[in-house]
Motif scaffolding. Structure first.
Motif, PDB file in Angstrom:
ATOM      1  N   LYS A   1      99.808  56.131  -5.211  1.00 37.02           N
ATOM      2  CA  LYS A   1     100.519  56.519  -4.113  1.00 37.02           C
ATOM      3  C   LYS A   1     101.065  54.921  -3.490  1.00 37.02           C
ATOM      4  O   LYS A   1     102.215  55.133  -3.026  1.00 37.02           O
ATOM      5  CB  LYS A   1      99.977  57.254  -3.000  1.00 37.02           C
ATOM      6  CG  LYS A   1     100.055  58.658  -3.422  1.00 37.02           C
ATOM      7  CD  LYS A   1      99.437  59.542  -2.140  1.00 37.02           C
ATOM      8  CE  LYS A   1      99.356  60.999  -2.729  1.00 37.02           C
ATOM      9  NZ  LYS A   1      99.082  62.036  -1.559  1.00 37.02           N
ATOM     10  N   THR A   2     100.326  54.101  -3.662  1.00 41.21           N
ATOM     11  CA  THR A   2     100.652  52.813  -3.022  1.00 41.21           C
ATOM     12  C   THR A   2     101.120  51.687  -3.671  1.00 41.21           C
ATOM     13  O   THR A   2     101.874  50.781  -3.301  1.00 41.21           O
ATOM     14  CB  THR A   2      99.262  52.463  -2.165  1.00 41.21           C
ATOM     15  OG1 THR A   2      98.317  52.173  -3.080  1.00 41.21           O
ATOM     16  CG2 THR A   2      99.284  53.401  -0.920  1.00 41.21           C
ATOM     17  N   THR A   3     100.668  51.383  -5.103  1.00 38.92           N
ATOM     18  CA  THR A   3     100.872  50.449  -5.962  1.00 38.92           C
ATOM     19  C   THR A   3     101.707  50.746  -7.417  1.00 38.92           C
ATOM     20  O   THR A   3     101.431  52.081  -7.761  1.00 38.92           O
ATOM     21  CB  THR A   3      99.824  49.435  -6.028  1.00 38.92           C
ATOM     22  OG1 THR A   3      98.825  50.264  -7.017  1.00 38.92           O
ATOM     23  CG2 THR A   3      99.185  49.063  -4.863  1.00 38.92           C
TER      24      THR A   3
ATOM     25  N   LEU B   1      96.580  63.064  -7.982  1.00 36.32           N
ATOM     26  CA  LEU B   1      97.291  62.667  -9.090  1.00 36.32           C
ATOM     27  C   LEU B   1      96.824  61.906 -10.321  1.00 36.32           C
ATOM     28  O   LEU B   1      97.217  62.273 -11.284  1.00 36.32           O
ATOM     29  CB  LEU B   1      98.244  61.457  -8.540  1.00 36.32           C
ATOM     30  CG  LEU B   1      98.976  62.115  -7.348  1.00 36.32           C
ATOM     31  CD1 LEU B   1     100.132  60.810  -6.714  1.00 36.32           C
ATOM     32  CD2 LEU B   1      99.977  63.047  -7.654  1.00 36.32           C
ATOM     33  N   GLY B   2      95.644  61.108 -10.276  1.00 41.62           N
ATOM     34  CA  GLY B   2      94.789  60.829 -11.318  1.00 41.62           C
ATOM     35  C   GLY B   2      94.477  62.145 -12.465  1.00 41.62           C
ATOM     36  O   GLY B   2      94.669  61.763 -13.692  1.00 41.62           O
ATOM     37  N   GLU B   3      94.277  63.183 -11.932  1.00 37.54           N
ATOM     38  CA  GLU B   3      93.810  64.260 -12.683  1.00 37.54           C
ATOM     39  C   GLU B   3      95.056  64.884 -13.387  1.00 37.54           C
ATOM     40  O   GLU B   3      95.040  65.500 -14.565  1.00 37.54           O
ATOM     41  CB  GLU B   3      92.828  65.281 -11.847  1.00 37.54           C
ATOM     42  CG  GLU B   3      92.592  66.413 -12.417  1.00 37.54           C
ATOM     43  CD  GLU B   3      91.708  67.440 -11.605  1.00 37.54           C
ATOM     44  OE1 GLU B   3      91.531  68.481 -12.021  1.00 37.54           O
ATOM     45  OE2 GLU B   3      91.556  67.104 -10.608  1.00 37.54           O
ATOM     46  N   ILE B   4      96.244  65.078 -12.585  1.00 38.00           N
ATOM     47  CA  ILE B   4      97.435  65.427 -13.141  1.00 38.00           C
ATOM     48  C   ILE B   4      97.941  64.825 -14.139  1.00 38.00           C
ATOM     49  O   ILE B   4      98.238  65.207 -15.347  1.00 38.00           O
ATOM     50  CB  ILE B   4      98.580  65.780 -12.018  1.00 38.00           C
ATOM     51  CG1 ILE B   4      97.951  66.810 -10.993  1.00 38.00           C
ATOM     52  CG2 ILE B   4      99.653  65.794 -12.232  1.00 38.00           C
ATOM     53  CD1 ILE B   4      98.667  66.707  -9.554  1.00 38.00           C
TER      54      ILE B   4
ATOM     55  N   ASP C   1      89.469  54.460 -13.208  1.00 39.69           N
ATOM     56  CA  ASP C   1      89.160  55.745 -12.861  1.00 39.69           C
ATOM     57  C   ASP C   1      89.245  56.648 -14.127  1.00 39.69           C
ATOM     58  O   ASP C   1      89.337  58.123 -14.068  1.00 39.69           O
ATOM     59  CB  ASP C   1      89.845  56.429 -11.653  1.00 39.69           C
ATOM     60  CG  ASP C   1      89.457  55.607 -10.443  1.00 39.69           C
ATOM     61  OD1 ASP C   1      88.365  55.944  -9.740  1.00 39.69           O
ATOM     62  OD2 ASP C   1      90.063  54.553  -9.758  1.00 39.69           O
ATOM     63  N   PHE C   2      89.183  56.314 -15.249  1.00 41.83           N
ATOM     64  CA  PHE C   2      89.638  56.970 -16.328  1.00 41.83           C
ATOM     65  C   PHE C   2      88.475  58.150 -16.694  1.00 41.83           C
ATOM     66  O   PHE C   2      88.896  59.159 -16.850  1.00 41.83           O
ATOM     67  CB  PHE C   2      89.754  56.173 -17.586  1.00 41.83           C
ATOM     68  CG  PHE C   2      90.024  57.112 -18.998  1.00 41.83           C
ATOM     69  CD1 PHE C   2      91.410  57.223 -19.378  1.00 41.83           C
ATOM     70  CD2 PHE C   2      89.031  57.279 -19.839  1.00 41.83           C
ATOM     71  CE1 PHE C   2      91.700  58.157 -20.443  1.00 41.83           C
ATOM     72  CE2 PHE C   2      89.112  58.041 -20.880  1.00 41.83           C
ATOM     73  CZ  PHE C   2      90.624  58.468 -21.437  1.00 41.83           C
TER      74      PHE C   2
ATOM     75  N   ASP D   1      93.271  56.213  -9.314  1.00 40.55           N
ATOM     76  CA  ASP D   1      93.104  57.366  -8.590  1.00 40.55           C
ATOM     77  C   ASP D   1      94.177  57.622  -7.620  1.00 40.55           C
ATOM     78  O   ASP D   1      95.475  56.890  -7.915  1.00 40.55           O
ATOM     79  CB  ASP D   1      92.158  56.930  -7.639  1.00 40.55           C
ATOM     80  CG  ASP D   1      92.381  55.440  -6.896  1.00 40.55           C
ATOM     81  OD1 ASP D   1      93.191  55.156  -7.145  1.00 40.55           O
ATOM     82  OD2 ASP D   1      91.222  55.252  -6.077  1.00 40.55           O
ATOM     83  N   THR D   2      94.203  58.523  -6.818  1.00 44.37           N
ATOM     84  CA  THR D   2      95.403  58.896  -6.016  1.00 44.37           C
ATOM     85  C   THR D   2      96.079  58.012  -5.241  1.00 44.37           C
ATOM     86  O   THR D   2      97.194  57.701  -5.127  1.00 44.37           O
ATOM     87  CB  THR D   2      95.189  60.158  -5.249  1.00 44.37           C
ATOM     88  OG1 THR D   2      94.668  61.322  -6.281  1.00 44.37           O
ATOM     89  CG2 THR D   2      96.434  60.721  -4.608  1.00 44.37           C
TER      90      THR D   2
END
Length: 270
Positions: A55-57, A252-255, A65-66, A50-51
């Motif tokens: 962003k953090t790791t 970001l996950g969707e992108i 979250d696939f 996920d987003t």
């Protein structure tokens, strides 16, 4: 040392040097392979996150979250992913088939027949090969606009690069005696080309069809000039470019999932 029992000192030294060179070669090739594959692995791993996680790791371990990213990408209303993939597939398939067939037919004509302007025709095609696409793009766009087909599917119908590759392959792998034998047996010219010549050229045709499919699938320059990102006929590269250019999406996950859609067909073709 038993395997070196029947070898001289020079032969042992040469064998050890050969093993050393092969070991170094394999290590270098493995490292290069890892460097090339790593971006694709990261892309596929990021499609499962996920987003906030992205962003953090940073981790090579997949997330959970696939399914959510896949569902969001499929159902996204701002970006027509599936429709643009279908458009790209139509253009890529038509382009790779028509450009390879027409280029092969042209190469066969210059290879198997003797006529007055044979050398001039070959030089003319080579000159076209050396002209960058950007030089003729403006005139091409104006011509498409004048014909009223600017915002439509325009596949590639011929390729000088494919012509040159196929002609070089013909000169090394296609004896003209086979063509003459087909004519003696009563085969007409198109029959000989389609059922005698084409099977001999299968390796070259397969390579060029892969290259043409990939080039058409990734083509962004001409489609960007011929149509808008919001067009119903927009291909996938235009949609992928709009993700960053117009900031449609913030997930970001969707992108990453949409980017995964863009490269999976290429992996399958290869």
């Amino acid at each position: 040392m038993a395997k070196y029992a029947n070898l001289s000192a020079d032969e042992i030294r040469g064998h050890r040097m050969l093993v050393f060179r092969r070991t170094v070669s394999y290590i270098v090739l493995i490292l290069v392979c890892i460097i090339c594959i790593f971006p694709f692995v990261m892309l596929l791993v990021n499609t499962t996150k996920d987003t906030s996680t992205l962003k953090t790791t940073f981790s090579l371990l997949p997330g959970g979250d696939f399914v959510r990213n896949f569902t969001n990408a499929i159902n996204e209303t701002k970006v027509a992913v599936l429709h643009s993939m279908f458009n790209s597939l139509i253009v890529a398939v038509i382009s790779c088939v028509t450009s390879v067939y027409i280029a092969t037919l042209t190469a066969y004509g210059l290879y198997a027949y003797n006529f007055r302007l044979k050398k001039a025709a070959f030089v003319f095609i080579m000159v076209i090969l050396m002209v960058p696409t950007q030089v003729s793009a403006l005139g091409f766009v104006e011509m498409m606009d004048a014909w009223g087909i600017k915002d439509s599917f325009i596949p590639t119908l011929a390729s000088p690069a494919v012509f040159f590759f196929i002609k070089q392959y013909m000169e090394s792998s296609l004896p003209l005696e086979i063509v003459e034998a087909g004519r003696i047996d009563g085969g007409h010219e198109f029959y000989i080309f389609n059922f005698v010549v084409m099977p001999i050229l299968k390796p070259a045709l397969a390579v060029q069809m892969i290259f043409q499919f990939v080039a058409s699938w990734n083509n962004y320059f001409l489609p960007q000039l011929l149509m808008d990102n919001s067009s119903e006929n927009a291909t996938l590269p235009l949609v992928v470019a709009s993700l960053q250019a117009e900031a449609y999406l913030t997930d970001l996950g969707e992108i990453y999932m949409i980017l995964g859609f863009a490269i999976i067909p290429l992996i399958v073709v290869y």
